[in-house]
Design a protein around this motif. Structure first.
Motif, PDB file in Angstrom:
ATOM      1  N   MET B   1     -48.213  37.295  23.883  1.00  0.00           N
ATOM      2  CA  MET B   1     -49.467  36.842  23.269  1.00  0.00           C
ATOM      3  C   MET B   1     -49.991  37.881  22.280  1.00  0.00           C
ATOM      4  O   MET B   1     -49.957  39.079  22.556  1.00  0.00           O
ATOM      5  N   CYS B   2     -50.452  37.429  21.132  1.00  0.00           N
ATOM      6  CA  CYS B   2     -50.997  38.333  20.133  1.00  0.00           C
ATOM      7  C   CYS B   2     -52.357  38.839  20.582  1.00  0.00           C
ATOM      8  O   CYS B   2     -53.073  38.133  21.283  1.00  0.00           O
ATOM      9  N   PRO B   3     -52.716  40.043  20.147  1.00  0.00           N
ATOM     10  CA  PRO B   3     -54.063  40.515  20.479  1.00  0.00           C
ATOM     11  C   PRO B   3     -55.116  39.638  19.801  1.00  0.00           C
ATOM     12  O   PRO B   3     -54.895  39.147  18.692  1.00  0.00           O
ATOM     13  N   VAL B   4     -56.204  39.444  20.477  1.00  0.00           N
ATOM     14  CA  VAL B   4     -57.282  38.615  19.945  1.00  0.00           C
ATOM     15  C   VAL B   4     -58.289  39.524  19.251  1.00  0.00           C
ATOM     16  O   VAL B   4     -58.711  40.533  19.822  1.00  0.00           O
ATOM     17  N   ASP B   5     -58.650  39.181  18.044  1.00  0.00           N
ATOM     18  CA  ASP B   5     -59.668  39.962  17.337  1.00  0.00           C
ATOM     19  C   ASP B   5     -61.041  39.600  17.885  1.00  0.00           C
ATOM     20  O   ASP B   5     -61.493  38.460  17.772  1.00  0.00           O
ATOM     21  N   LEU B   6     -61.672  40.591  18.519  1.00  0.00           N
ATOM     22  CA  LEU B   6     -62.979  40.324  19.151  1.00  0.00           C
ATOM     23  C   LEU B   6     -64.144  40.711  18.243  1.00  0.00           C
ATOM     24  O   LEU B   6     -65.304  40.480  18.579  1.00  0.00           O
ATOM     25  N   ILE B 247     -75.509  33.608  32.195  1.00  0.00           N
ATOM     26  CA  ILE B 247     -74.080  33.951  32.088  1.00  0.00           C
ATOM     27  C   ILE B 247     -73.717  34.994  33.145  1.00  0.00           C
ATOM     28  O   ILE B 247     -74.241  36.106  33.149  1.00  0.00           O
ATOM     29  N   THR B 248     -72.856  34.598  34.068  1.00  0.00           N
ATOM     30  CA  THR B 248     -72.418  35.533  35.108  1.00  0.00           C
ATOM     31  C   THR B 248     -70.894  35.648  35.163  1.00  0.00           C
ATOM     32  O   THR B 248     -70.382  36.586  35.744  1.00  0.00           O
ATOM     33  N   ARG B 249     -70.189  34.687  34.597  1.00  0.00           N
ATOM     34  CA  ARG B 249     -68.722  34.697  34.622  1.00  0.00           C
ATOM     35  C   ARG B 249     -68.210  34.421  33.208  1.00  0.00           C
ATOM     36  O   ARG B 249     -68.930  33.889  32.364  1.00  0.00           O
ATOM     37  N   TRP B 250     -66.922  34.718  32.976  1.00  0.00           N
ATOM     38  CA  TRP B 250     -66.388  34.522  31.625  1.00  0.00           C
ATOM     39  C   TRP B 250     -66.422  33.045  31.231  1.00  0.00           C
ATOM     40  O   TRP B 250     -66.617  32.700  30.071  1.00  0.00           O
ATOM     41  N   GLN B 251     -66.248  32.169  32.223  1.00  0.00           N
ATOM     42  CA  GLN B 251     -66.266  30.738  31.918  1.00  0.00           C
ATOM     43  C   GLN B 251     -67.617  30.323  31.308  1.00  0.00           C
ATOM     44  O   GLN B 251     -67.675  29.472  30.412  1.00  0.00           O
ATOM     45  N   ASP B 252     -68.685  30.945  31.822  1.00  0.00           N
ATOM     46  CA  ASP B 252     -70.022  30.642  31.293  1.00  0.00           C
ATOM     47  C   ASP B 252     -70.107  31.059  29.829  1.00  0.00           C
ATOM     48  O   ASP B 252     -70.656  30.341  28.984  1.00  0.00           O
ATOM     49  N   ALA B 253     -69.553  32.246  29.557  1.00  0.00           N
ATOM     50  CA  ALA B 253     -69.602  32.773  28.192  1.00  0.00           C
ATOM     51  C   ALA B 253     -68.837  31.844  27.240  1.00  0.00           C
ATOM     52  O   ALA B 253     -69.323  31.503  26.158  1.00  0.00           O
ATOM     53  N   VAL B 254     -67.649  31.431  27.655  1.00  0.00           N
ATOM     54  CA  VAL B 254     -66.834  30.545  26.816  1.00  0.00           C
ATOM     55  C   VAL B 254     -67.592  29.246  26.532  1.00  0.00           C
ATOM     56  O   VAL B 254     -67.575  28.720  25.415  1.00  0.00           O
ATOM     57  N   GLU B 285     -61.205  37.175  26.150  1.00  0.00           N
ATOM     58  CA  GLU B 285     -59.993  37.569  25.433  1.00  0.00           C
ATOM     59  C   GLU B 285     -58.776  36.785  25.955  1.00  0.00           C
ATOM     60  O   GLU B 285     -57.989  36.233  25.171  1.00  0.00           O
ATOM     61  N   ASP B 286     -58.661  36.714  27.272  1.00  0.00           N
ATOM     62  CA  ASP B 286     -57.527  36.006  27.872  1.00  0.00           C
ATOM     63  C   ASP B 286     -57.554  34.520  27.508  1.00  0.00           C
ATOM     64  O   ASP B 286     -56.523  33.912  27.234  1.00  0.00           O
ATOM     65  N   TYR B 287     -58.748  33.951  27.547  1.00  0.00           N
ATOM     66  CA  TYR B 287     -58.902  32.519  27.232  1.00  0.00           C
ATOM     67  C   TYR B 287     -58.419  32.242  25.807  1.00  0.00           C
ATOM     68  O   TYR B 287     -57.685  31.271  25.566  1.00  0.00           O
ATOM     69  N   CYS B 288     -58.832  33.116  24.865  1.00  0.00           N
ATOM     70  CA  CYS B 288     -58.426  32.926  23.473  1.00  0.00           C
ATOM     71  C   CYS B 288     -56.919  33.138  23.328  1.00  0.00           C
ATOM     72  O   CYS B 288     -56.239  32.370  22.642  1.00  0.00           O
ATOM     73  N   ALA B 289     -56.427  34.191  23.969  1.00  0.00           N
ATOM     74  CA  ALA B 289     -55.007  34.531  23.846  1.00  0.00           C
ATOM     75  C   ALA B 289     -54.136  33.384  24.351  1.00  0.00           C
ATOM     76  O   ALA B 289     -53.153  33.015  23.712  1.00  0.00           O
ATOM     77  N   ARG B 291     -54.692  30.374  24.337  1.00  0.00           N
ATOM     78  CA  ARG B 291     -54.726  29.233  23.422  1.00  0.00           C
ATOM     79  C   ARG B 291     -54.264  29.598  22.011  1.00  0.00           C
ATOM     80  O   ARG B 291     -54.503  28.841  21.071  1.00  0.00           O
ATOM     81  N   GLY B 292     -53.682  30.771  21.886  1.00  0.00           N
ATOM     82  CA  GLY B 292     -53.120  31.180  20.610  1.00  0.00           C
ATOM     83  C   GLY B 292     -54.150  31.452  19.533  1.00  0.00           C
ATOM     84  O   GLY B 292     -53.850  31.340  18.335  1.00  0.00           O
ATOM     85  N   MET B 293     -55.351  31.775  19.919  1.00  0.00           N
ATOM     86  CA  MET B 293     -56.380  32.044  18.916  1.00  0.00           C
ATOM     87  C   MET B 293     -56.294  33.502  18.464  1.00  0.00           C
ATOM     88  O   MET B 293     -56.187  34.410  19.278  1.00  0.00           O
ATOM     89  N   ALA B 294     -56.384  33.709  17.167  1.00  0.00           N
ATOM     90  CA  ALA B 294     -56.287  35.065  16.627  1.00  0.00           C
ATOM     91  C   ALA B 294     -57.619  35.790  16.739  1.00  0.00           C
ATOM     92  O   ALA B 294     -57.677  37.010  16.766  1.00  0.00           O
ATOM     93  N   SER B 295     -58.687  35.016  16.775  1.00  0.00           N
ATOM     94  CA  SER B 295     -60.016  35.627  16.776  1.00  0.00           C
ATOM     95  C   SER B 295     -60.955  34.833  17.682  1.00  0.00           C
ATOM     96  O   SER B 295     -60.860  33.599  17.766  1.00  0.00           O
ATOM     97  N   VAL B 296     -61.863  35.549  18.299  1.00  0.00           N
ATOM     98  CA  VAL B 296     -62.849  34.893  19.156  1.00  0.00           C
ATOM     99  C   VAL B 296     -63.730  33.958  18.330  1.00  0.00           C
ATOM    100  O   VAL B 296     -64.285  32.980  18.841  1.00  0.00           O
ATOM    101  N   HIS B 297     -63.811  34.249  17.046  1.00  0.00           N
ATOM    102  CA  HIS B 297     -64.661  33.436  16.177  1.00  0.00           C
ATOM    103  C   HIS B 297     -64.183  31.978  16.115  1.00  0.00           C
ATOM    104  O   HIS B 297     -64.980  31.069  15.887  1.00  0.00           O
ATOM    105  N   GLU B 298     -62.889  31.779  16.363  1.00  0.00           N
ATOM    106  CA  GLU B 298     -62.359  30.408  16.343  1.00  0.00           C
ATOM    107  C   GLU B 298     -62.964  29.515  17.415  1.00  0.00           C
ATOM    108  O   GLU B 298     -62.920  28.287  17.333  1.00  0.00           O
TER     109      GLU B 298
END
Lengths: 307, 306
Positions: B1-6, B247-254, B285-289, B291-298
């Motif tokens: 997986m490519c690194p995700v640009d955060l 927001i308490t978990r990453w799922q909430d953030a997503v 980061e893991d969620y984006c990675a 799904r092949g997303m290069a950046s969290v902005h996607e």
């Protein structure tokens, strides 16, 4: 609950684990004992946790324990529960928490089994100061006795003279809340109960006043006596600690009190648990019970405002 | 997986990542240092400031409610002068973006503080709290009347060169109207949402639990309300949104990113788990990675695409 026979087995399969980057302030402590303390009706529990906290903790400090049923992930109850350290055993890497079940959080905490891991923040706050020499009087009301046991052990280990004044509702409470352990320390105990079923009938502060008067004679507030080498540490209901502070002032004995307040973050970030103090210039100020306390000098506390 | 640009760009500032901490839950940035390295965060938002020092409300200030927390701290803070003298020299050295939060009781209060806090102070942005529910006129009237909101944002914008983030109150009939008003006032970004006004009554005492009677509700209990408001506002205005509320978990953030937030803020979640920001960042980061997303902005606003 009860002392878990499986404990030795369980430790061998679950490696102690500290989350990365947390230093040792956020740890997952292993429950090694979780049992009913005394008779069931008193709803008291003894929880012994193995972890690195014991190495650095001091009497009067506390931990913030996550109270979640580990079988169901939930954010209800949401907050951690602050619980004082009743015993600190650095050699065994163990801390003992004594608590009373009195709400949903402690009810859920009471279900934690031996071998389980509990997320714990701590040691937190400022503990009691232990004098280098002289005499330490411990004054407890009800379950305010719990943090004083760790202090008694520490003070005795340092060669101080210790005596305890402890008031409770009745004999059954005192016996459930650790009377035997206190008797085993071999220190003078001045016990009282509200119903007179054990010790003297009445308030613990009456006995404190009597003993102070015996030592120093009667006093008036205008002429505080010099209490010599005695120091007082107290924990219990606010009114009791206020009365003890007053006695300390009259007899010239320094008093430290351990305050309690509803906490949010437990690290001084949210300002949920403030108490009101008077600084040296006489100005009213707020301090955080979680971070600046829970132990304060009794004379600086403004009792009738908010604390 | 490519690194995700955060890397996250918001209100003209560049954040290392999109995870911030909420005002009033993270003190002045040092309290959680032993739990969560501050340089791992995208930024922190400081405790709300007022021109004069405030002792705030009496205790009890907190009460736990189902999956939530009611607070009525009442903007206890050292005041602007003491902040500039004792706190700013420390916070400006923190290795993360530092956002100051200002509250006031009049337009002049806000202007006075904004004037004192400029880009050369080392701060990254100013969050203007027009939504504190816990003090009388604690800015909340600015946050419930669109015209006042536009005025106060316009006034602070005119006197500081720092980017302005307007923190909106959810205690309004139409959040979109408020968002449009602060956009007109010149806000560079929005913080959504502040706490919801609530109360709790003690059955034994038969009195309100909080000394202040009312308090602001935070925690997972309010998250669906916050997500809905982020969704609505992101459709109506062009400003980037910092999403917050339970927001308490990453799922909430997503969920907040999908609803349209460009960054998120963790508040009460820190009390539950002081390492929540780290875990949430990793989860994003893991969620984006995956799904092949290069950046969290996607991720931002992705749920809107039909």
């Amino acid at each position: 609950m009860g002392v878990c026979a499986l404990f030795e087995h369980r430790t061998s399969i679950i490696e102690p684990r500290i989350r990365e980057g947390a230093g040792e302030m956020l740890t997952e402590g292993l429950v090694v004992v979780h049992e009913c303390l005394g008779e069931k009706e008193q709803r008291l529990r003894r929880l012994v946790i193995k972890g690195p906290i014991a190495k650095t903790a001091k009497p009067g400090q506390f931990v913030a324990v996550q109270v979640q049923d580990s079988s169901i992930s939930s954010f209800d109850p949401l907050l951690r529960r602050p619980i004082s350290l009743a015993q600190i055993s650095p050699d065994q890497d163990e801390i003992t928490l004594l608590y009373r079940i009195q709400g949903r959080g402690t009810e859920i905490l009471a279900r934690a089994c031996c071998g389980e891991r509990l997320s714990i923040m701590g040691p937190l706050g400022q503990g009691f100061s232990v004098p280098k020499e002289g005499e330490l009087w411990l004054i407890a009301g009800g379950i305010g006795i719990f943090p004083l046991y760790a202090l008694a052990q520490d003070a005795l280990a340092r060669g101080l003279t210790v005596r305890l004044f402890w008031g409770g509702e009745h004999q059954r409470f005192l016996e459930s809340a650790g009377l035997l352990q206190w008797q085993a320390l071999g220190i003078p105990l001045h016990l009282s109960t509200l119903d007179g079923s054990f010790g003297l009938k009445g308030l613990v502060t009456e006995q404190v006043e009597e003993q102070l008067s015996l030592l120093f004679g009667q006093t008036k507030q205008e002429q505080p006596l010099s209490g010599g080498s005695i120091r007082i540490a107290t924990c219990g209901p606010k009114k009791m600690m206020q009365a003890v502070t007053e006695l300390g002032r009259n007899f010239g004995v320094p008093v430290e009190v351990s305050l309690e307040e509803r906490m949010g973050c437990a690290v001084g970030a949210c300002l949920g648990c403030v108490c009101t103090l008077r600084d040296e210039a006489g100005t009213l100020i707020h301090k955080k019970v979680c971070q600046d306390g829970p132990v304060f000098r009794g004379e600086e506390v403004v009792w009738d405002v908010s604390c | 997986m490519c690194p995700v640009d955060l890397t996250t760009h918001i209100a003209g500032i560049t954040l290392r990542n999109p995870v911030l901490t909420g005002s009033g839950t993270y003190g002045f940035g040092e309290e959680y240092a032993a739990y969560c390295p501050v340089d791992a965060l995208g930024g922190i938002t400081l405790k709300g400031l007022t021109p004069e020092p405030r002792l705030g409300n009496e205790v009890p200030r907190l009460v736990e409610t189902p999956a939530g927390l009611l607070n009525a701290v009442g903007l206890e803070n050292p005041g602007l002068e003491e902040f500039l003298r004792s706190y700013l020299p420390k916070v400006r050295k923190l290795p993360t973006a530092v956002i100051a939060n200002i509250s006031g009781f009049s337009l002049e209060d806000y202007v006075q503080m904004a004037r004192a806090l400029q880009r050369d102070s080392g701060l990254a942005a100013l969050e203007v709290n027009i939504s504190c529910p816990n003090v009388k006129h604690g800015g909340m009237h600015f946050g419930t009347d669109p015209k006042s909101a536009e005025e106060v944002i316009g006034a602070v914008k005119a006197v500081t060169d720092l980017p302005i983030i307007a923190k909106l109150s959810p205690n309004v009939t139409d959040i979109v109207e408020m968002a449009r008003a602060v956009q007109s006032g010149g806000a560079d970004a929005l913080s959504l949402i502040n706490t919801l006004l609530g109360m709790s009554i003690d059955l034994d005492q038969q009195r309100p639990v909080l000394a202040n009677t009312f308090g602001g509700l935070s925690g997972p209990a309010i998250r669906p309300v916050a997500v809905r408001m982020v969704w609505q506002v992101s459709q109506a205005v062009d400003l980037p949104i910092i999403g917050m509320g339970g927001i308490t978990r990453w799922q909430d953030a997503v969920e907040f990113f999908l609803a349209g937030a460009s960054a998120i803020s963790i508040g009460t979640g820190n009390f539950v788990n002081p390492q929540a920001p780290l875990e949430i960042l990793q989860g994003i980061e893991d969620y984006c990675a995956k799904r092949g997303m290069a950046s969290v902005h996607e991720l931002v606003g992705l749920a809107h695409v039909s």
